[in-house]
Design an enzyme around this catalytic site. Structure first.
Site, short mmCIF file in Angstrom:
data_model
loop_
_atom_site.label_atom_id
_atom_site.label_comp_id
_atom_site.label_asym_id
_atom_site.label_seq_id
_atom_site.Cartn_x
_atom_site.Cartn_y
_atom_site.Cartn_z
N HIS A 68 2.50 -78.52 -17.68
CA HIS A 68 2.83 -78.97 -19.04
C HIS A 68 2.76 -77.80 -20.01
O HIS A 68 1.70 -77.25 -20.28
CB HIS A 68 1.89 -80.09 -19.48
CG HIS A 68 2.30 -80.74 -20.77
ND1 HIS A 68 3.41 -81.53 -20.87
CD2 HIS A 68 1.76 -80.71 -22.03
CE1 HIS A 68 3.54 -81.99 -22.11
NE2 HIS A 68 2.55 -81.49 -22.84
N HIS A 70 4.62 -76.18 -23.82
CA HIS A 70 5.58 -76.09 -24.91
C HIS A 70 5.61 -74.60 -25.25
O HIS A 70 4.79 -74.12 -26.05
CB HIS A 70 5.13 -76.90 -26.13
CG HIS A 70 4.77 -78.33 -25.83
ND1 HIS A 70 5.71 -79.29 -25.57
CD2 HIS A 70 3.56 -78.95 -25.73
CE1 HIS A 70 5.10 -80.46 -25.35
NE2 HIS A 70 3.80 -80.27 -25.43
N ARG A 225 5.36 -93.67 -28.95
CA ARG A 225 5.55 -93.59 -30.39
C ARG A 225 6.97 -93.12 -30.74
O ARG A 225 7.59 -93.64 -31.67
CB ARG A 225 4.52 -92.60 -30.97
CG ARG A 225 4.72 -92.20 -32.40
CD ARG A 225 3.61 -91.24 -32.88
NE ARG A 225 3.49 -90.03 -32.05
CZ ARG A 225 4.34 -89.00 -32.10
NH1 ARG A 225 5.37 -89.03 -32.93
NH2 ARG A 225 4.15 -87.94 -31.33
N HIS A 286 -1.97 -85.99 -20.55
CA HIS A 286 -3.24 -86.25 -21.27
C HIS A 286 -3.94 -87.49 -20.70
O HIS A 286 -4.97 -87.35 -20.05
CB HIS A 286 -3.05 -86.36 -22.79
CG HIS A 286 -2.41 -85.16 -23.40
ND1 HIS A 286 -2.97 -83.91 -23.32
CD2 HIS A 286 -1.24 -85.00 -24.07
CE1 HIS A 286 -2.18 -83.04 -23.93
NE2 HIS A 286 -1.12 -83.67 -24.38
N ASP A 337 -0.16 -76.43 -22.03
CA ASP A 337 0.26 -77.21 -23.20
C ASP A 337 0.57 -76.37 -24.44
O ASP A 337 1.63 -75.77 -24.52
CB ASP A 337 -0.82 -78.28 -23.46
CG ASP A 337 -0.36 -79.37 -24.42
OD1 ASP A 337 0.79 -79.32 -24.87
OD2 ASP A 337 -1.15 -80.28 -24.73
ZN ZN Z 1 2.34 -81.66 -24.91
#
Ligand code: ZN
Length: 487
Positions: A68, A70, A225, A286, A337
Site C-alpha cells: 500500500h 501513495h 465513504r 488498515h 502508505d
Molecule cells: Zn492509504
C-alpha cells in the site's frame, strides 16, 4: 540435450546464506535463467557452466512487497509534524494538508515524487509495490487528454527505478455521505462509474501493451465513504469478471465507521460482507476499528488485511488488532502508505511492538500464530535452536502475503518464481554476530538500511553495493521539486 548443456545462460548467485523454505541455508546457490525466473536452488558443488556471481559475507532473501503506497505523498515528509490549530490535530487535519500538496503537483512532479519514493523502497529491499493511485485529473477536475496520464507517470517512475508495480486505480465519486463536495478532491473524482470503468479498461490495455511485464492493474474503490453502493457494485462486478485484485481503505478512522452505520445501518465490513465484496482477491487496507464479527468475515471469505503501522502511528489511526487476525488465520500484508517512513521491516516489527505497548506483554503475535506452510527447497542443515517463528511470521507479511495481495510474482525463493531478491551484509553493525538461526529475527527486528547491498528484480540488479544506478539524479530532481513546492 543433456540438462547441463543448457546452463550457459544461467546465472548462479552465491551468497553465504540463502533464505529458503523458512530458514537460512549455506553451501547453496540461487540459479536464475535469462527470463528472470529462479531455475533452481542448487548445492554449490553441483553447479556446472553457470555464470557465477560471488556475494561474500552476504545473506540473500526474497524481495519485499510494499502492498500500500501513495507515492506522491513522499513530498509531505517532515512538513506536517506540527499542530495546525488550537484544536486537536488528527488524521482529518493532516488530510487537508495532504490535499494542498496534491492539488499543486504537475504530471512531471508526480513522476519525480514517485521516483523518489520508489528509489527509497528499492534501497530497502522492496521489489514490488501496490500503488493506490487516486490522482486522475487536472487540479480543477477537468480530464487530461489521456485520462490515465498521471497513472502512467507513476508506472513510468516504477519502471525507471526497476520495481514491479500493481497500479491500483482508485474509484472516488463523492466526499462522503451527505457531505458537501470538497473542491480539493476534484483531481480524484470520477462521478460516473461508466467513466471510471472506461478509463480503467483503457489503462489495462495500455499497461498490457507496454514493453515490460512488470506492471499490471487492479481496482481500488477508495472507501465506503468515497463511493456509493451502486458505484461499488459496478466496480466489483467488473473486477470479478476480469479476476482483478481489489484494494479498499476500510475502518481506518472511527468517524468513517460511524458515517457508514448512519448511511447503511451497518459497519463497513458488514456492508462489504453482505454485498459479496470480500473475497480472496480483496485486501482491506488498515482494518483497525473492526468488530470480532468483521474479523470472522475476513477469515471466512479469504480476504486479506494490509496494515500500515508506521503511517498509522504517524496519523494517530490506532492499532491493528493483528493478534486477532493471526488467531483467525487472516493473512496480513504491509504497506508504507503515506511514506512518513519507508522501511517495510519497521512496519513488520511495529505490527508486533504496538501490541506489546497496548497489552504490556512480549511476543504477542507468537502466541497462536503459525508460519505460512509452503513447499520449500531444503538442501542444507540448520544447526542450533529453532529460528524465531515470530520473525518468520512477520517476514511472511512483508513477502509472501504481500505478493498474494497485489498479485506480484515473487514473495519466496523457489524454482519457477520470479528472481526478485535482496542481500544484506552480514558484517553490518545492525546484525553483526547473529547466529544462522537468529539471523531472521535480527533482520526483522534490527536491520538498518545500510545493510541492504544488492537488490535484484527479474534477475537484474537495480541496486548494487547499496547504491541505485540513477540515485543521484532522482534525489537531485526531487530536491528541486521540494524547493519549488514549498518555497
Ligand atoms: Zn492509504
Amino acid at each position: 540435450m543433456a540438462p547441463y548443456q543448457e546452463t550457459n545462460s544461467l546465472i548462479a548467485w552465491l551468497p553465504d546464506l540463502i533464505f529458503t523454505g523458512g530458514q537460512f541455508e549455506s553451501g547453496v546457490a540461487l540459479v536464475c535463467d535469462s527470463s528472470g525466473t529462479i531455475a533452481r536452488i542448487a548445492r554449490v558443488d553441483e553447479l556446472r557452466n553457470e555464470k557465477r556471481i560471488n556475494l561474500t559475507n552476504r545473506a540473500l532473501l526474497p524481495g519485499m512487497i510494499n502492498s500500500h503506497s501513495h507515492a506522491f505523498q513522499r513530498v509531505l515528509r517532515g512538513r506536517t509534524e506540527y499542530r495546525t490549530n488550537d484544536q486537536q490535530d488528527s488524521f482529518w487535519t493532516w488530510r487537508e494538508m495532504m490535499y494542498s500538496a496534491a492539488t499543486r503537483l504537475t504530471p512531471e512532479d508526480i513522476f519525480d515524487a514517485s521516483r523518489m519514493a520508489f528509489l527509497e523502497m528499492a534501497l530497502h529491499g522492496i521489489t514490488a509495490v501496490g500503488e493506490f493511485h487516486y490522482l486522475h485529473q487536472h487540479p480543477d477536475g477537468t480530464s487530461y487528454d489521456d485520462p490515465n496520464l498521471l497513472a502512467k507517470e507513476v508506472v513510468r517512475a516504477a519502471s525507471d527505478v526497476g520495481l514491479r508495480i500493481a497500479l491500483l486505480r482508485v474509484a472516488y465519486a463523492r466526499s462522503g455521505f451527505e457531505t458537501e463536495p470538497n473542491t480539493r478532491q476534484a483531481r480524484f473524482i470520477e462521478k460516473d462509474p461508466e467513466v471510471y470503468l472506461k478509463n480503467l479498461e483503457r489503462l489495462i490495455d495500455d499497461v498490457a501493451r507496454g514493453s515490460s511485464a512488470t506492471a499490471w492493474v487492479g481496482v481500488a474503490p477508495h472507501s465506503v465513504r468515497a463511493v456509493s453502493l451502486e458505484y461499488l457494485r459496478e466496480v466489483i462486478s467488473y473486477a470479478n469478471r476480469l479476476d482483478l485484485k481489489v484494494h479498499m481503505h476500510v475502518a481506518e478512522q472511527p468517524a468513517e465507521v460511524s458515517a457508514c452505520v448512519e448511511e447503511y445501518g451497518r459497519t463497513p465490513v458488514a456492508l462489504l460482507q453482505t454485498e459479496g465484496v470480500l473475497s480472496e482477491n480483496f485486501t482491506a487496507v488498515h482494518a483497525i476499528h473492526v468488530t470480532p464479527k468483521a474479523i470472522a468475515s475476513f477469515a471466512r471469505t479469504g480476504a486479506m488485511v494490509c496494515a500500515c503501522p508506521t503511517t498509522e502511528r504517524n496519523l494517530g489511526d490506532g492499532v491493528v488488532p493483528a493478534d486477532e487476525y493471526f488467531k483467525h488465520g487472516v493473512p496480513i500484508c504491509l504497506g508504507t502508505d503515506s511514506h512518513a517512513q519507508i522501511d517495510l521491516l519497521e512496519d513488520a516489527r511495529e505490527l508486533e511492538y504496538h501490541l506489546r505497548l497496548q497489552k504490556l506483554e512480549r511476543a504477542v503475535l507468537d502466541r497462536g500464530s503459525s508460519r505460512t506452510v509452503r513447499e520449500g527447497v531444503s538442501l542444507g542443515a540448520a544447526a542450533g535452536p529453532e529460528p524465531s517463528s515470530l520473525a518468520a511470521a512477520l517476514f511472511d507479511c512483508a513477502t509472501i502475503n504481500g505478493a498474494r495481495s497485489i498479485g506480484a510474482p515473487g514473495g519466496t525463493l523457489e524454482p519457477g518464481k520470479a528472481a526478485d531478491f535482496f542481500t544484506v551484509a552480514l558484517d553490518d553493525p545492525s546484525i553483526a554476530g547473529a547466529a544462522t538461526n537468529d539471523l531472521l529475527a535480527s533482520i526483522v527486528f534490527s536491520l538498518s538500511r545500510a545493510a541492504v547491498r544488492e537488490v535484484v528484480v527479474s534477475g537484474k540488479p537495480i541496486v548494487s553495493d547499496g547504491q541505485h544506478l540513477v540515485q543521484e539524479e532522482i534525489v537531485e530532481r526531487f530536491g528541486d521539486l521540494q524547493k519549488r513546492l514549498w518555497s
